[in-house]
Structures are given as structure tokens and as C-alpha cells.
Design a protein around this motif. Sequence first.
Motif, PDB file in Angstrom:
ATOM      1  N   LEU A  40       0.836  -1.205   0.000  1.00  0.00           N
ATOM      2  CA  LEU A  40       0.000   0.000   0.000  1.00  0.00           C
ATOM      3  C   LEU A  40       0.870   1.254   0.000  1.00  0.00           C
ATOM      4  O   LEU A  40       0.638   2.191  -0.779  1.00  0.00           O
ATOM      5  N   GLN A  41       1.883   1.270   0.862  1.00  0.00           N
ATOM      6  CA  GLN A  41       2.757   2.446   0.930  1.00  0.00           C
ATOM      7  C   GLN A  41       3.458   2.675  -0.404  1.00  0.00           C
ATOM      8  O   GLN A  41       3.562   3.813  -0.883  1.00  0.00           O
ATOM      9  N   ALA A  42       3.945   1.608  -0.995  1.00  0.00           N
ATOM     10  CA  ALA A  42       4.628   1.752  -2.284  1.00  0.00           C
ATOM     11  C   ALA A  42       3.670   2.291  -3.345  1.00  0.00           C
ATOM     12  O   ALA A  42       4.032   3.181  -4.141  1.00  0.00           O
ATOM     13  N   ALA A  43       2.441   1.773  -3.357  1.00  0.00           N
ATOM     14  CA  ALA A  43       1.459   2.229  -4.343  1.00  0.00           C
ATOM     15  C   ALA A  43       1.114   3.702  -4.134  1.00  0.00           C
ATOM     16  O   ALA A  43       0.950   4.454  -5.105  1.00  0.00           O
ATOM     17  N   VAL A  44       1.002   4.110  -2.859  1.00  0.00           N
ATOM     18  CA  VAL A  44       0.691   5.512  -2.575  1.00  0.00           C
ATOM     19  C   VAL A  44       1.813   6.418  -3.055  1.00  0.00           C
ATOM     20  O   VAL A  44       1.571   7.472  -3.680  1.00  0.00           O
ATOM     21  N   LEU A  45       3.057   6.030  -2.775  1.00  0.00           N
ATOM     22  CA  LEU A  45       4.181   6.878  -3.183  1.00  0.00           C
ATOM     23  C   LEU A  45       4.246   7.008  -4.700  1.00  0.00           C
ATOM     24  O   LEU A  45       4.515   8.086  -5.234  1.00  0.00           O
ATOM     25  N   ARG A  46       3.996   5.891  -5.394  1.00  0.00           N
ATOM     26  CA  ARG A  46       3.994   5.987  -6.850  1.00  0.00           C
ATOM     27  C   ARG A  46       2.833   6.857  -7.338  1.00  0.00           C
ATOM     28  O   ARG A  46       2.985   7.654  -8.268  1.00  0.00           O
ATOM     29  N   HIS A  47       1.671   6.699  -6.708  1.00  0.00           N
ATOM     30  CA  HIS A  47       0.501   7.522  -7.097  1.00  0.00           C
ATOM     31  C   HIS A  47       0.787   9.004  -6.892  1.00  0.00           C
ATOM     32  O   HIS A  47       0.503   9.830  -7.775  1.00  0.00           O
ATOM     33  N   LEU A  48       1.347   9.365  -5.764  1.00  0.00           N
ATOM     34  CA  LEU A  48       1.613  10.780  -5.466  1.00  0.00           C
ATOM     35  C   LEU A  48       2.672  11.342  -6.403  1.00  0.00           C
ATOM     36  O   LEU A  48       2.591  12.509  -6.810  1.00  0.00           O
ATOM     37  N   GLU A  49       3.651  10.525  -6.751  1.00  0.00           N
ATOM     38  CA  GLU A  49       4.655  10.977  -7.711  1.00  0.00           C
ATOM     39  C   GLU A  49       3.990  11.259  -9.052  1.00  0.00           C
ATOM     40  O   GLU A  49       4.271  12.272  -9.702  1.00  0.00           O
ATOM     41  N   GLY A  50       3.068  10.386  -9.435  1.00  0.00           N
ATOM     42  CA  GLY A  50       2.362  10.601 -10.683  1.00  0.00           C
ATOM     43  C   GLY A  50       1.471  11.828 -10.650  1.00  0.00           C
ATOM     44  O   GLY A  50       1.223  12.455 -11.687  1.00  0.00           O
TER      45      GLY A  50
END
Length: 1015
Positions: free
Chosen positions: A66-76
Amino acid sequence: MSAFETPPPALDVETLATFVRRHWGLSGSLRPLISERDQNARLDAEGRRFVLKLSNAGEDRGQLALQAAVLRHLEGQGMEGIPRLIPTLAGADAAEEETGHGPGAVRLVTWVEGPLLSAAPRSLAQLESLGAFVGRFTRAMQGFGHPAAFRADFLWSLDNAGGVEGWVADIADPARRALVAGLFARYRTRIAPRLAGLRASVLHQDANDNNVIVDAANPDRVAGLIDFGDMAHGRTINELAIAMAYALLDAPDLYAAMRAMIAGHVAEFAITEDEAEVLYDLMRMRLAMSVCISSRRAREHPGNDYLTISQRPAFALLERLGRIDAEFMVALCRKAAGFDATRGVAAVRGFLAGAAVAPVVRPDPGRAARLALLTDGTHPEMPAFSDRAFDAWFAAQRPASLPANVAFLGFGPYGERRSVYATDQFADAASPERRTRHTGIDIFAPKGTEVFAPLSGRVLSVTYNADPLDYGHTLILEHEAPGGVRFFTLYGHLAGTLPELLRPGQQVAAGQLVAHFGDWHENGGWAPHLHFQIMTDMLSQAGNFFGVGHESLWDVWSDVIPDANLILRLAPESFAVDPHPPEKLLARRARAIGPSLSISYAEKLKMVRGQGPWLIDHTGRRYLDAVNNITHVGHCHPHVVAAIARQAARLNTNTRYLSELILDFSERLTATLPRDLRVAYFVNSGTEANELALRIARTAIGKKSTVVLDWAYHGNSGGMVDVSPYKFKRKGGYPQPDFVEIADFPDPYRGTHRGMSEASGRAYAGDVARCLEAVRAKTGTPAAAFIAESISGVGGQVVYPDGYLKAAYAHVRAAGGVCIADEVQCGFGRVGAAFWGFELQGVVPDIVVMGKPIGNGHPLAAVVTTPDLAARFANGMEYFNSFGGNPVSMAVGMAVLDVIEGEGLQARALETGDYMLARFGDMAARHPLIGDVRGRGLFSGVELVRDRATLEPATAEAGWIVNHIRRQGVLASTDGPFDNVLKFKPPMVFGRAEADILIDALEVAFADLAAGGGA
């Protein structure tokens, strides 16, 4: 085992460095970082900084995903200030390594540069920036989802606040335990039922001051957010609530801090009205959860003193907040989020703007003589309201000439800043700022003054608030606006009679007696007065309510407690002291204005505004205008005002250009006139109109000789004074001009031929024939014109005997003359039974003259004549009037006709006029001073005589009465050859209620005169 039960990793730096080389191919220096459940270290490598994160062996791998997905989402999403996830050499989000307690995930993220918020100095700008950052983060997270975010059993989720309620018992201190238990009880009833209707999203959930990064160069700017270990799906508003809970821990001004954070947030991501209403409670629940969890862990680990020490700031904040009205804080959140502070305020304001209200005190405070009681140094000699010397000082301010039946009131303004509120009850737990702004309107009057309900409603509470400088006896009524919106009115500083008058739950009617002004010993220690205010919400209060608010929160307070003038409807001048009162203006006037310009009344008036039949003076006192016929449809009629403004903003020029306006108005105006009266000329005043009418007549007939009535008045120009015996026969006048013949004044009461019969009319008309013969004898030709008001104004409001004008017009026309009807004062429906005064006499003039009532006081007048006379007037000499007939004036004239027709003012004039004349007749039967009552519609007069047999004029008495009723707040004047006629020509919006006020004032004046008031 969970991450909470598994010890955190504690590997040496060399082992961590091996992980970095193995999985990311980086070499550099590592420095351990503090962490609760993981092992973290800062990596400096190849000129960049990173954070190496080794998870606890018990960490849920779904949470790491979840944390990894959030960080990628926010970067996007382009979100700045968030760690960026660095993939391993194999392209994975993390690698597995042994922690010493089992396998753990090792990850690498970028370092977010800047100090922690916990190390930065606090400011409101910083809090606003924090709110804005949380808002941007929340906006960026909209639309993101992940299966691992649904953590139904996550202890720290605000959505699960009820799950730790059972741990309240672990709080050691009984008072604190009770405080937190109360928060959970409120949460169960007020907040939890609303959560399902709120927006939800994936949340960070832990924006505390050790996870927030600020800009090193500018600590007021929040630059980043770290530690995504508490992420979960929840109510979107929880994000801001959690951030606020931590940010407010040490805030000196909780109000300002909350506003700053909410304002910053909504500037980036708006919140809904429902979210705004639960925000404050959710913020407190985050603190309540924190102290419950720490108290449970302290009980489970009795040797860990840190657990109880860490909860102290949270308890301190909860205790501060516990001393503040929770619903006021909700109102503050609503306002900061961009909504009204209470849901009902707009509906209440709208309802009260048009509602019928009864006066709170009688007589109507709007008509009372008054003094603005300001505490700003305007009255340096005024004692404080809490000083018993105030009574004597205030009594001394009452004008000695004021009649006994006229109330003298003092008004303390809404919103006034007052230094008198210095006791602890006006201090505040949330802020160093005291409450100093007055939330009601004070009405000062003698003890025992009656108080009436302005609106129907229900008694909410009857309470005695006994603290010094409190309200003493206090009444609160509950009312309802359309749509079921409740609001409340408060009456403070009442007498001990209150409990005997009312009981809670009792229904009260508008105008019902509900209380009396209290004396010093029963009203909190204040000078006798009423504190009156409106509340759109009772907040958390019962039996009492705030009477003073904070300066910095006035926008909130003014929604919770709107201006009581919505009900009292006092002119704004009631709450100010005019720096240029009448006595100062009189001195200036003596220097700047010619002394021949008269001014009314023994005590001069300065009028500053008008409304309908009312004029309002510089103190805000309303005077009933019973004499101003020029403002025909009422002072400042909104339809007329709008017409002026609209056309003035578009075009105003002279009549040398074509325009539909002048034609439309001319056709509409002449359609009200009989027969061949179809040609209009527009000028700027009645004087100009009469000048033009005589010029038309004289040009058409070729002669100047004119027959006028004795005591007639037709204008103030030289030419009009020549035909106005009322002017040239009096003081300062001159001999009768040789081209003017004066006909006997057809006065049925005091004239040669008394009575209203046709015989009297014909007899008076015979004197017109005599004048015509006199003209012929002097000039050998007949007179050019006969000009007369259709009802005499300055002659004493005289209605001519029946048939007078018909016979007089017949004589004039037989002699070849022109008949001019001066309708300046009596036209446009004023006489009630007809639109034009001449119609009462059954005649049709050759020329009709109209004055400023045609434009409600705007400089507009008119002459209407026949096509034949207009053709004869066009003899080659141009007629031009620079601004007669200009577009603005034409728009105004149309608007006045709209109002006359649309509001049925002619019918009102008839009904009200008949009512007034009947009541005048009743007065005449009881007051020998009244010799005659006469008039038609709203054009009436009462002639005063000392002896009804000799008709000796009571001139001094008439003047005395006019000044007496002026002191009572009613404006009239005198007229007639002896100035002994009380004349009444009010605006046409005058109705029965206004007639009663006028006649009641006259009754008092006549009674006082008879009792020795003396003229």
C-alpha cells in the motif's frame, strides 16, 4: 505476531550498508534514525540523500505494498514534498533481508529535505501552510484505492474511534476520565451517525509535528510529509482533523490556529458543510483516542513513565477545549470552511427582513427621542453603565421641552467595542483575547419599563443569572422561521416580575407583555436597561448566552448572534453621535444661506434619510411626515429611486434629441386627463410650470391681464410672486401689479359667502366676473387668464363651494379668457375621489399645471394644454428648457405613475382621508379651539379659532400645537391668511396607522394646551 508485538530490527550499520550495495548498488555513509516499529537510517551517497527502511518482521506485506502504491501515485500526481520510492536493481519496490527476528522488507526512499515541524518556531502562517499542504495531499489522493487500505481493525483509524471507548476506564484521574467519557458520549450521538454520509478516501492519518517537514529557509512554509505507516481508508475529513489535533497542542490562540489550518486546507481542497460540522469533534476524538491508548498501555506496562508523560499535552489541550462551548467551535469551523457559522442564519436574516414585528418597548423605540450611549469617549462625562451615578446623568440628558408622553431612550450599539468587560467571565481559555464586542443592542430607560415580545414564539427559559455584571433575570424566547428554522431572542437585565409573567414552554404572542426593566439590585448591577439580542443557534448554552464576543471572531459571532436591529429596525444614526448637529448647522447657515430662506419649527430639525411616510433625523429618530405633499408616493420609494439610478447610468441630456421616453410619458400622463388636454410641456418645478402656463395663455390671447384668487400662491419667481397675493400682500411685499385682478377668496368658513352650497359657489364666481369687468374697464379688452388651485393650499386647505369653478370658468370663457388649473398640490389622486382636483368641481380647464409631486420631489413639473392653445403658442419664438423633459425625469415620472397605480394610492387617499376627517370632526366636538375641519382625501386642514362666533384666529395656538406634535415626532405645518390652519398633506402612502399616530399626537397637544401648556 503483529508489528506491534515483534521487536524492531536493530542491525548494525555495516549490515545495513551491505543491503544498500546489494540491492541498489550504492555506497555511502549511514546514520541511524529514530523509529518506533522499523529500523531506519539516513544514507548519504553519490551527492544524494535517502532513507533506508528495514521493516519489522511482523509487518503486514500488504501494508508495505500500500505504501509503495501511494508513493507511486503521489509521484504521478506531481505532489511535492513526498518521499520517492527507489526501485531495487531488480526493479522491485523492496527486497527481503533477515532482521534478527525473521525476514523483513528493506526499502529505499528519497530524503525530504528540511527540519521537522517539531523543531521549528510556530506561527499562524506556518499553520495555514500546513493546512494547505494537507489539502493538496488530500486532493492528490482522490480517486486512489488499494485493497490493503481497508484496515477494519486498525487501532488508530478515526473511523474506529468507538473501539477504544472501553479504555476510558484506564485513565487514572477521575476528572480527566469524566472529560473523555463525555467526548465519547457526544461522539456516539452527534458524530458517529453522520460518518456514513461523508466522503471517504485513503488517508495518511499521522501528520504530526515529527512527520511534517518545513522549509529550512522559511519555517513558515511546510515543505513535506513523511512516514506513511499509518495509512488506511477512512473519512476524508479525518486527515485534517488529525493534523489539527497535533498542530493545536501548544497553540496560544486555538481559535486563530484552527482558522489558519482550515483556511489553508479549503484554499487547496474544499470541505463539505457536513465535514465542517464534524471536524472539531473528530479532532478532539483523535486526542481522546490518544490518551485512551496511552492509558491502556501505561496500565499494561506500569514501569514505562514515558507513556503517561507523552499524554500530558493532549490532556492539557482537551482540558482547554473543555472550557469552550463546543458548538461555538463547530460554528468557527463552518465559517473558516467558507460557510455561514450556523445553518440557519441566512434563513433567519431573510425572514426577519420582511417579518412584521411588534415594538420591544412602547411607544415604538423608532419614534422615541434618543441618545446614542457610546463608550468610546464620545461622552467623556458619562459614568460607566455599572456606576450608579449613570442614572442621574442619563436623566439630565432628557430635553426639558420634551412632552411627558414622549419616551427618551438611550441606545447601546451592536458590535461596540467595550472596555468595561474586564472581569474573568469575559476571559477565554482558548485565546489570550478577551471578549469585548457587544452582541446585543441595549435600550436604556427607567426601571419598570415594559418589555413586549416582538414575535410570536415559545418561552425557552426563564433564569436568574446572578453573577456580577451578568444578565440578572433573563428571558429567552424560541421562534420559528419558514422551513422550520429555529432562532431565539434574549432579554437580559429584567426585573423580578419575570418569573411571575412567564414559564418555560408557554406560548407568547407578538406584542404580549413579557417582562419589565430591572433595577440595579436584580439585573446584574447595571443601570436599568434591556439587553436584546437574536441567536441563530443556542450552541451548548441553556438559560444564558454570550452577550459579548471576540473582535477577531466577529464574523463568527455575527452569524451566531446577528444584529438585533433586524427586529428593532432603528435607523443607524441611533447608534452614533452626529458631529454636525442642528445648532452647528444653524451657525453655518447664518453665514452661508440667505436669511429669507425659512426653516421650520422652534427647535430645528436635521433630516438625514426618508422612508415612506417617515423622515429620520440625525439622531435616528423617526418623524411621521404629515405635511410633505411633494414626496407624493413616499420618501425614497425604491421603485422611483431605481428608475433614477438606472436612467442616470444610461443617459441624461436635453430634449433637442429624439427619445421614446418623453413621448411615452407624455402619452401616459395626458391619458389621465379629460377631453382635449393632450399636449405636454415638461419643466423643472411648479413655479416654472405656472410661468409657462401664463405665457401660453398670454401668447394665445395676446393680453397679459390675469385674474387670481386672494391668498393664492403659484410660485417663487418674480413673475409668480406677481400673481400670488399670498406673497405680495404680506410682509415685504409690494403693491398689487396693475395687470392683476384679485377675486374674492371662496372660503366657505370665513369668507363673504359662507357655506358649501352652489349658491355660495355662484356668488363667489360673481366676483370673478367683477374682476373681468375691471380688466375690461382698464384695458378695453377681457383678461387673458384665470389661474386658481383646484383646492386652495396656502389659503388654508380650503375646498371651494360646490359649482364655484364651473361658474367661474364660464365667466372667464365668456370673456374670451383661458382657465388654468394649478394642480401642483392637489393632483395625482391626492383628493381621493378623483385623480385631479378640478374633477371634484366638474370642470375641464384649458391648461393644467403640475409640480414636483409628479416626480416624487425630483425636479420635474409639467404643463398640459390643448392642441389649439399649443398651436397659438408656437408664434415663432422658440420654447426650450435645457433639462425640462430630460430622460431621467421622464423615467422618474413613469415610475411615479407606476406606484400610484400599482399600490392603489388614490383609493388609499380616499379611505385614509375620510378616516382622518371623521376623527378631526370628533376632535372638534370636544375641543372648542377647532373652528372648522375641511379637506378631501389626503388634503385636509383644521382651522383654529379662539371664538367660534367671531372667528378670531388662534394663530399662536396653531404654532404651539405644530411645535408640540413635532416634539412628539409628528411633522405638520400651518397655513392660511392668519397661519391658524393646521395643514395635512402627507405622502400618499399614509394609512390609518399613520393617521392614528397623527391624531393621537394632536389629542395630547390639545390636552396639554388646555391644561395650561399655553401658546
